[in-house]
Scaffold this motif. Structure first.
Motif, PDB file in Angstrom:
ATOM      1  N   ASP A   1     -35.528  15.656  17.226  1.00 29.83           N
ATOM      2  CA  ASP A   1     -35.912  16.140  15.898  1.00 29.83           C
ATOM      3  C   ASP A   1     -34.666  16.625  15.168  1.00 29.83           C
ATOM      4  O   ASP A   1     -33.713  17.086  15.805  1.00 29.83           O
ATOM      5  N   LEU A   2     -34.706  16.585  13.832  1.00 32.91           N
ATOM      6  CA  LEU A   2     -33.592  17.085  13.023  1.00 32.91           C
ATOM      7  C   LEU A   2     -34.078  18.249  12.155  1.00 32.91           C
ATOM      8  O   LEU A   2     -35.248  18.302  11.770  1.00 32.91           O
ATOM      9  N   LEU A   3     -33.144  19.161  11.865  1.00 37.60           N
ATOM     10  CA  LEU A   3     -33.478  20.347  11.079  1.00 37.60           C
ATOM     11  C   LEU A   3     -32.429  20.573   9.990  1.00 37.60           C
ATOM     12  O   LEU A   3     -31.226  20.515  10.262  1.00 37.60           O
ATOM     13  N   PHE A   4     -32.919  20.831   8.768  1.00 38.18           N
ATOM     14  CA  PHE A   4     -32.037  21.268   7.670  1.00 38.18           C
ATOM     15  C   PHE A   4     -32.541  22.627   7.223  1.00 38.18           C
ATOM     16  O   PHE A   4     -33.672  22.747   6.769  1.00 38.18           O
ATOM     17  N   LEU A   5     -31.706  23.669   7.369  1.00 41.29           N
ATOM     18  CA  LEU A   5     -32.109  25.009   6.939  1.00 41.29           C
ATOM     19  C   LEU A   5     -31.266  25.426   5.736  1.00 41.29           C
ATOM     20  O   LEU A   5     -30.045  25.508   5.821  1.00 41.29           O
ATOM     21  N   MET A   6     -31.945  25.643   4.617  1.00 46.50           N
ATOM     22  CA  MET A   6     -31.258  26.047   3.380  1.00 46.50           C
ATOM     23  C   MET A   6     -31.474  27.539   3.167  1.00 46.50           C
ATOM     24  O   MET A   6     -32.601  28.032   3.236  1.00 46.50           O
ATOM     25  N   PHE A   7     -30.391  28.233   2.885  1.00 48.41           N
ATOM     26  CA  PHE A   7     -30.407  29.691   2.777  1.00 48.41           C
ATOM     27  C   PHE A   7     -30.189  30.132   1.324  1.00 48.41           C
ATOM     28  O   PHE A   7     -29.369  29.539   0.618  1.00 48.41           O
ATOM     29  N   ALA A   8     -30.899  31.174   0.907  1.00 47.90           N
ATOM     30  CA  ALA A   8     -30.722  31.695  -0.462  1.00 47.90           C
ATOM     31  C   ALA A   8     -31.247  33.118  -0.589  1.00 47.90           C
ATOM     32  O   ALA A   8     -32.084  33.554   0.195  1.00 47.90           O
ATOM     33  N   HIS A   9     -30.736  33.816  -1.604  1.00 45.29           N
ATOM     34  CA  HIS A   9     -31.346  35.056  -2.101  1.00 45.29           C
ATOM     35  C   HIS A   9     -31.858  34.736  -3.501  1.00 45.29           C
ATOM     36  O   HIS A   9     -31.121  34.127  -4.295  1.00 45.29           O
ATOM     37  N   GLY A  10     -33.039  35.218  -3.820  1.00 41.66           N
ATOM     38  CA  GLY A  10     -33.600  34.915  -5.132  1.00 41.66           C
ATOM     39  C   GLY A  10     -32.709  35.315  -6.298  1.00 41.66           C
ATOM     40  O   GLY A  10     -32.620  34.601  -7.302  1.00 41.66           O
ATOM     41  N   TYR A  11     -32.009  36.451  -6.203  1.00 38.71           N
ATOM     42  CA  TYR A  11     -31.233  36.922  -7.359  1.00 38.71           C
ATOM     43  C   TYR A  11     -30.095  35.970  -7.705  1.00 38.71           C
ATOM     44  O   TYR A  11     -29.601  35.953  -8.837  1.00 38.71           O
ATOM     45  N   GLU A  12     -29.681  35.164  -6.735  1.00 37.72           N
ATOM     46  CA  GLU A  12     -28.553  34.261  -6.983  1.00 37.72           C
ATOM     47  C   GLU A  12     -28.875  33.208  -8.042  1.00 37.72           C
ATOM     48  O   GLU A  12     -27.978  32.746  -8.751  1.00 37.72           O
ATOM     49  N   PHE A  13     -30.172  32.849  -8.179  1.00 33.78           N
ATOM     50  CA  PHE A  13     -30.526  31.837  -9.181  1.00 33.78           C
ATOM     51  C   PHE A  13     -30.365  32.375 -10.604  1.00 33.78           C
ATOM     52  O   PHE A  13     -30.229  31.619 -11.549  1.00 33.78           O
ATOM     53  N   ASP A  14     -30.387  33.710 -10.729  1.00 33.66           N
ATOM     54  CA  ASP A  14     -30.179  34.329 -12.047  1.00 33.66           C
ATOM     55  C   ASP A  14     -28.718  34.306 -12.487  1.00 33.66           C
ATOM     56  O   ASP A  14     -28.418  34.643 -13.638  1.00 33.66           O
ATOM     57  N   PHE A  15     -27.805  33.942 -11.591  1.00 34.74           N
ATOM     58  CA  PHE A  15     -26.381  33.925 -11.972  1.00 34.74           C
ATOM     59  C   PHE A  15     -26.168  32.985 -13.155  1.00 34.74           C
ATOM     60  O   PHE A  15     -25.320  33.208 -13.995  1.00 34.74           O
ATOM     61  N   ASN A  16     -26.978  31.901 -13.128  1.00 35.25           N
ATOM     62  CA  ASN A  16     -26.854  30.892 -14.183  1.00 35.25           C
ATOM     63  C   ASN A  16     -25.435  30.333 -14.281  1.00 35.25           C
ATOM     64  O   ASN A  16     -24.901  30.138 -15.372  1.00 35.25           O
ATOM     65  N   THR A  17     -24.836  30.113 -13.113  1.00 26.44           N
ATOM     66  CA  THR A  17     -23.525  29.459 -13.046  1.00 26.44           C
ATOM     67  C   THR A  17     -23.759  27.986 -12.715  1.00 26.44           C
ATOM     68  O   THR A  17     -24.884  27.584 -12.405  1.00 26.44           O
ATOM     69  N   LYS A  18     -22.687  27.230 -12.715  1.00 28.98           N
ATOM     70  CA  LYS A  18     -22.797  25.799 -12.438  1.00 28.98           C
ATOM     71  C   LYS A  18     -23.451  25.549 -11.074  1.00 28.98           C
ATOM     72  O   LYS A  18     -24.271  24.650 -10.920  1.00 28.98           O
ATOM     73  N   GLU A  19     -23.082  26.351 -10.086  1.00 28.36           N
ATOM     74  CA  GLU A  19     -23.583  26.103  -8.737  1.00 28.36           C
ATOM     75  C   GLU A  19     -24.765  26.974  -8.339  1.00 28.36           C
ATOM     76  O   GLU A  19     -25.264  26.873  -7.228  1.00 28.36           O
ATOM     77  N   SER A  20     -25.191  27.878  -9.216  1.00 27.26           N
ATOM     78  CA  SER A  20     -26.306  28.757  -8.840  1.00 27.26           C
ATOM     79  C   SER A  20     -27.198  29.023 -10.041  1.00 27.26           C
ATOM     80  O   SER A  20     -26.903  29.905 -10.856  1.00 27.26           O
ATOM     81  N   ASN A  21     -28.255  28.245 -10.136  1.00 28.36           N
ATOM     82  CA  ASN A  21     -29.162  28.388 -11.283  1.00 28.36           C
ATOM     83  C   ASN A  21     -30.543  27.838 -10.917  1.00 28.36           C
ATOM     84  O   ASN A  21     -30.705  27.165  -9.899  1.00 28.36           O
ATOM     85  N   TRP A  22     -31.516  28.121 -11.765  1.00 32.99           N
ATOM     86  CA  TRP A  22     -32.905  27.739 -11.464  1.00 32.99           C
ATOM     87  C   TRP A  22     -33.117  26.233 -11.500  1.00 32.99           C
ATOM     88  O   TRP A  22     -33.926  25.698 -10.745  1.00 32.99           O
ATOM     89  N   ASN A  23     -32.399  25.550 -12.362  1.00 37.14           N
ATOM     90  CA  ASN A  23     -32.528  24.089 -12.406  1.00 37.14           C
ATOM     91  C   ASN A  23     -32.082  23.456 -11.105  1.00 37.14           C
ATOM     92  O   ASN A  23     -32.672  22.478 -10.643  1.00 37.14           O
ATOM     93  N   LYS A  24     -31.023  24.023 -10.535  1.00 38.10           N
ATOM     94  CA  LYS A  24     -30.520  23.473  -9.273  1.00 38.10           C
ATOM     95  C   LYS A  24     -31.566  23.661  -8.165  1.00 38.10           C
ATOM     96  O   LYS A  24     -31.779  22.773  -7.350  1.00 38.10           O
ATOM     97  N   LEU A  25     -32.220  24.826  -8.168  1.00 36.12           N
ATOM     98  CA  LEU A  25     -33.277  25.052  -7.165  1.00 36.12           C
ATOM     99  C   LEU A  25     -34.360  23.983  -7.290  1.00 36.12           C
ATOM    100  O   LEU A  25     -34.792  23.382  -6.309  1.00 36.12           O
TER     101      LEU A  25
END
Ligand code: ZN
Length: 254
Positions: A200-224
């Motif tokens: 079996d294969l596993l991909f685990l993606m890690f995040a904190h919700g507040y990071e999507f509010d950064f609204n930077t190129k690499e951390s935003n709600w669209n990317k999520l």
């Protein structure tokens, strides 16, 4: 036949999780939320430079009208009377009682941080808690017998492992990718095209919700949204909670 599992692991139980839950539901994805049962409703501001968190400031001492060197995002935790409803249908895992670095705790305090949190969460959510995430990613060998005693079957660090294998030692479960990574879509593409031929294969993606509010190129709600869409469109990938991935992985092997 072996299978591919994609799991999200979100820390701290933040207000932004409400928006995350909506997006996950849209794509019919499971996830794990790692909560601190001693900090419901706590509000702080997280200061950052770019995508890097630098310092946490208590809500009361923060003056939003002042000019600041750092940029601040709200790190507000969901109150106790709301959490059950917000996270309905998702896996709840322990993240200690009050978000302590377990390496710095006495043996007694470490036990309290783990066992009391697991008990509180089980009582409030009415589900068996089998997952754990080390605050600050700080694992220690002394924790492991305590985690086992509390019924925990896996514990997530913030180490990285990109080979998509389930860990040999589930009490040191690394992430595959932090959503902020510039390589996230490359890594997902590699996972999408990987074949589960030998295990079996596993991909685990890690995040904190507040990071999507950064609204930077690499951390935003669209990317999520884009990450979720790109995983959900692959019917051979099972998008579930970490506990379900581990349970199915074990089940498949037996
Ligand atoms: Zn945390």
């Amino acid at each position: 036949m072996y299978r591919k599992y994609f799991v999200w692991s979100f820390d701290d139980g933040l207000e932004q999780d409400k928006r995350i839950v909506e997006i996950l539901k849209k794509y019919n994805m499971g996830a794990t939320f790692n909560l601190n049962s001693g900090l419901y409703g706590e509000k702080t501001w997280e200061g950052r430079i770019g995508n890097l968190g630098m310092r946490e400031v208590p809500y009361d001492t923060f003056d939003s009208h002042k000019r600041h060197l750092l940029k601040y995002a709200p790190h507000f935790r969901i109150p106790e009377d709301e959490v059950k409803k917000v996270y309905e249908g998702f896996e709840i895992a322990s993240h200690t009682l009050t978000h302590q670095n377990l390496k710095k705790c006495s043996g007694e305090e470490m036990k309290r941080q783990i066992i009391d949190d697991v008990n509180n969460l089980e009582q409030l959510f009415g589900q068996k808690i089998t997952g754990f995430a080390y605050p600050y990613g700080m694992s220690s060998e002394a924790c492991i017998p305590v985690l086992k005693e509390a019924g925990i079957r896996y514990a997530r660090t913030v180490g990285k492992n990109t080979d998509f294998r389930f860990p040999e030692d589930p009490y040191h479960l690394p992430m595959t990718c932090w959503h902020i990574s510039r390589n996230v879509f490359k890594e997902l593409e590699r996972f999408n095209s990987a074949k589960a031929e030998e295990d079996d294969l596993l991909f685990l993606m890690f995040a904190h919700g507040y990071e999507f509010d950064f609204n930077t190129k690499e951390s935003n709600w669209n990317k999520l949204d884009k990450i979720c869409r790109s995983v959900a469109e692959h019917s051979d990938i099972i998008c579930c909670s970490t506990a379900d991935a581990f349970a199915a992985h074990k089940g498949g092997k037996a």
